[in-house]
Design a protein around this motif. Structure first.
Motif, mmCIF file in Angstrom:
data_model
loop_
_atom_site.group_PDB
_atom_site.id
_atom_site.type_symbol
_atom_site.label_atom_id
_atom_site.label_comp_id
_atom_site.label_asym_id
_atom_site.label_seq_id
_atom_site.Cartn_x
_atom_site.Cartn_y
_atom_site.Cartn_z
ATOM 1 N N HIS A 1 -15.784 -82.072 -47.017
ATOM 2 C CA HIS A 1 -16.812 -81.209 -47.894
ATOM 3 C C HIS A 1 -17.002 -79.769 -47.204
ATOM 4 N N THR A 2 -16.319 -78.824 -48.554
ATOM 5 C CA THR A 2 -16.795 -76.955 -47.693
ATOM 6 C C THR A 2 -18.305 -76.817 -48.835
ATOM 7 N N THR A 3 -18.692 -75.630 -48.178
ATOM 8 C CA THR A 3 -20.093 -75.395 -48.703
ATOM 9 C C THR A 3 -19.605 -73.978 -49.750
ATOM 10 N N PRO A 4 -21.284 -73.881 -50.346
ATOM 11 C CA PRO A 4 -21.050 -72.273 -50.630
ATOM 12 C C PRO A 4 -21.565 -71.478 -49.237
ATOM 13 N N ARG A 5 -22.340 -72.024 -48.195
ATOM 14 C CA ARG A 5 -21.997 -70.543 -47.326
ATOM 15 C C ARG A 5 -21.133 -70.845 -46.278
ATOM 16 N N GLN A 6 -19.482 -71.200 -46.397
ATOM 17 C CA GLN A 6 -18.704 -71.083 -44.918
ATOM 18 C C GLN A 6 -19.129 -71.959 -44.320
ATOM 19 N N ALA A 7 -19.668 -72.980 -44.685
ATOM 20 C CA ALA A 7 -20.124 -74.409 -43.859
ATOM 21 C C ALA A 7 -19.042 -75.213 -44.504
ATOM 22 N N ILE A 8 -18.622 -76.007 -43.341
ATOM 23 C CA ILE A 8 -17.452 -77.644 -43.609
ATOM 24 C C ILE A 8 -18.299 -78.658 -42.991
ATOM 25 N N GLU A 9 -18.072 -79.226 -43.796
ATOM 26 C CA GLU A 9 -18.904 -80.553 -43.511
ATOM 27 C C GLU A 9 -18.230 -81.921 -43.362
ATOM 28 N N VAL A 10 -18.160 -83.009 -42.135
ATOM 29 C CA VAL A 10 -17.457 -83.887 -42.547
ATOM 30 C C VAL A 10 -18.523 -84.720 -41.875
ATOM 31 N N PRO A 11 -18.735 -85.954 -43.290
ATOM 32 C CA PRO A 11 -19.459 -87.011 -43.153
ATOM 33 C C PRO A 11 -19.156 -88.375 -42.680
ATOM 34 N N ASP A 12 -19.794 -88.980 -42.726
ATOM 35 C CA ASP A 12 -20.028 -90.610 -42.490
ATOM 36 C C ASP A 12 -19.207 -91.217 -40.501
ATOM 37 N N VAL A 13 -20.089 -89.889 -39.751
ATOM 38 C CA VAL A 13 -19.908 -90.086 -38.517
ATOM 39 C C VAL A 13 -21.004 -91.129 -37.811
ATOM 40 N N PRO A 14 -20.837 -91.717 -36.930
ATOM 41 C CA PRO A 14 -21.263 -92.888 -36.539
ATOM 42 C C PRO A 14 -22.507 -92.392 -35.976
#
Lengths: 300, 273
Positions: B48-61
């Motif tokens: 997912h890309t955030t409005p603050r130039q971060a990229i989020e990687v979900p569902d990590v154990p």
């Protein structure tokens, strides 16, 4: 509309190709370069691993190997040589990525993360539907729609043309409140709860984020109806305007109907400023004397 | 751990990732590939890309977080920007024609100094290369906006129209050019975004001086409010000094958990300074 002469049948997009400044560390000699702004299509607020890899590949082959992240889920590939632009766009297209989201049109719709534990009402599906209906629609000036699944507003709904916020109504049963417990007060981000003389929520201050209800183990506060708050006429640019409420609690159908109505009215009512450019929605609303006057205006 | 936020699913977390090297406001193709690999290997194949130039990687154990973070770090990426920490310093595109001064490098410097630094509450710093503030500098805790003072030499104008042509041309109608008449500049309307000086092929319009305005105390989300102008038209070195001073004052004056806007409102802008 221009059709590509190479590759597969492909209509060149009208938006998303942005003239750019040529940086020094690229060797595209004697050629114009552009920035290609892409997003997932069909709409998604996520990129797949394959899409990231395709963007990486296109950035290397046709650009300078760099990618800029916009605040509206776009990935921008700068410095793409214009002679290879069609091919670059086709390769992106094949991975479900299309150029768009620039100019005087409805920009890419922003929706916050689906997996966020703070969400009150999921917004991704609604965002996808709004994108399907209104995405890239040409309008008098740029038009931004952002959806936040809770009032924390990571999607910045107060500074866009249409902000949609997931909210909950709260049901309070003060008699169930356990003395000495302050969990709800601590959870409330806007200081809307008082416990002196019994549990009470200040409705003026409450924004409907439901964090109190999630914190309460006594079920003294529970979430009732959930829906969307719709605010319009915000912007941030060389001036700032904060959006004003149009609907306090709406369902998905009402939201879509309302956004449609706002867009129609905006198209009809926007005037040229005294030069070439048209007003943003915020300016139209301001000129007409508020959201109510705007919504009641004739001729839409 | 910083940058590890809760998500959906038992024992699974979200990694919020930003770039540290070589750049903070953009990613290299290699970094994109690493993000793709990490999402595939440890997450659920999406980001997912955030409005603050971060990229989020979900569902990590949870038990794989350390390994995933190590993999990211080898590519100049880091997990961060959550909790009571300075968020990723946001900078707009260095390739945009609307640039009084490209701010990506200034963002890198500020990220080196403050990225992930502990603060009384979360702190957002946003830099805009021009007055149109795509970075939302006027609704961030600290906002920096680059401006130019332009100079117009009508004698040199070749009436090409690049400075006014749709769709990019002057957004505030501060310029007029026609086939008959060379460029006319309306000083009152000009917001100093630098666009015209960037596109003028014959230096009829030039950016004479460039500087930065500094804003403090803006907010979005729960607390929407417009930031107040703290300093006008200062140099890049002065921006670094001023931001250092604002951060210092914020740390001195804030109650635990208090956002910068609240401090500025509570003590007043003059007292804050």
């Amino acid at each position: 509309m221009a059709e590509a002469e190479e590759g597969f049948r492909f209509e060149l997009p009208k938006v998303g190709i942005i003239k750019g400044v040529k940086a020094q560390d690229i060797e595209v000699v004697g050629e114009k370069v552009v920035n290609v702004r892409v997003r997932a299509k069909p709409y998604s607020n996520m990129y797949t691993a394959e899409q990231l890899e395709r963007v990486a590949e296109v950035a290397e082959k046709y650009g300078s190997g760099k990618v800029h992240l916009s605040p509206r889920h776009n990935l921008e590939i700068p410095e793409v040589g214009s002679s290879r632009l069609t091919r670059a766009l086709q390769e992106l297209f094949a991975a479900g990525l299309q150029a768009g989201g620039s100019g005087t049109s409805v920009r890419n719709i922003f929706t916050c993360a689906e997996y966020c534990p703070n969400r009150v009402k999921s917004v991704r599906e609604l965002g996808a539907i709004l994108s399907e209906l209104f995405g890239d629609t040409p309008l008098p000036n740029k038009f931004t729609i952002s959806l936040s699944a809770c009032p924390a507003g990571c999607a910045r709904p107060w500074n866009v043309d249409v902000g949609i916020i997931g909210v909950a109504e709260l049901e309070v049963a003060p008699e169930r409140c356990r003395e000495g417990c302050t969990a709800c007060v601590e959870a409330c981000p806007v200081d809307a709860i008082s416990l002196e003389g019994g549990l009470r929520i200040d409705e003026e201050r409450c924004v409907g984020c439901a964090r109190c209800a999630w914190a309460c183990e006594q079920e003294a506060i529970k979430t009732g109806k959930r829906g969307f708050r719709v605010v319009i006429g915000g912007k941030e640019g060389n001036t700032v305007a904060f959006a004003r409420e149009l609907l306090g609690m709406a369902d998905d159908y009402q939201v879509i109907e309302t956004v449609d109505g706002v867009i129609r009215r905006y198209r009809k009512l926007a005037r040229k400023r005294d030069g070439k450019k048209y007003e943003r929605l915020a300016e139209v609303i301001q000129r007409m004397g508020g959201v109510e006057a705007f919504m009641q205006a004739e001729g839409s | 751990m910083d940058g590890i936020i809760s998500g959906e699913g038992k024992g699974k977390v979200v990694l919020r990732v930003t770039s540290v090297e070589p750049h903070t406001a953009e990613l290299t193709s290699e970094q994109l590939r690493v993000l793709a690999r990490v999402a595939r290997k440890y997450g659920s194949r999406v980001v997912h890309t955030t409005p603050r130039q971060a990229i989020e990687v979900p569902d990590v154990p949870r038990e794989l977080v350390e390994e995933a973070v190590r993999e990211l770090e080898r590519a100049g990426l880091r997990a961060g920007a959550s909790g009571r920490l300075t968020r990723n310093v946001f900078a707009c595109s260095r390739w945009c024609l609307y640039n009084a001064v490209p701010v990506a490098e200034l963002a890198e410097e500020l990220n080196r100094r403050y990225g992930g630094a502990e603060m009384p509450a979360k702190l957002t710093i946003s830099l805009s290369g021009c007055n149109f503030s795509c970075s939302r500098s006027r609704t961030s805790d600290i906002g920096v906006i680059a401006r130019t003072k332009i100079r117009v030499d009508r004698e040199k104008c070749i009436k090409c129209g690049l400075c006014v042509n749709e769709p990019l041309g002057c957004q505030v109608d501060a310029l007029r050019v026609s086939k008959e008449e060379p460029v006319v500049w309306n000083r009152e309307r000009c917001v100093g975004c630098g666009f015209c000086s960037n596109v003028c092929p014959v230096s009829s319009i030039t950016a004479d001086e460039r500087g930065f305005d500094i804003y403090v105390g803006g907010g979005g989300g729960f607390f929407p409010r417009e930031a107040r102008l703290l300093k006008e038209f200062v140099s890049q070195e002065e921006v670094l000094e001023e931001v250092a001073r604002v951060v210092e004052r914020y740390r001195e004056l804030a109650e635990p958990g208090e956002r910068l806007f609240s401090v500025v409102e509570r003590v007043g802008l003059e007292e804050f300074e």
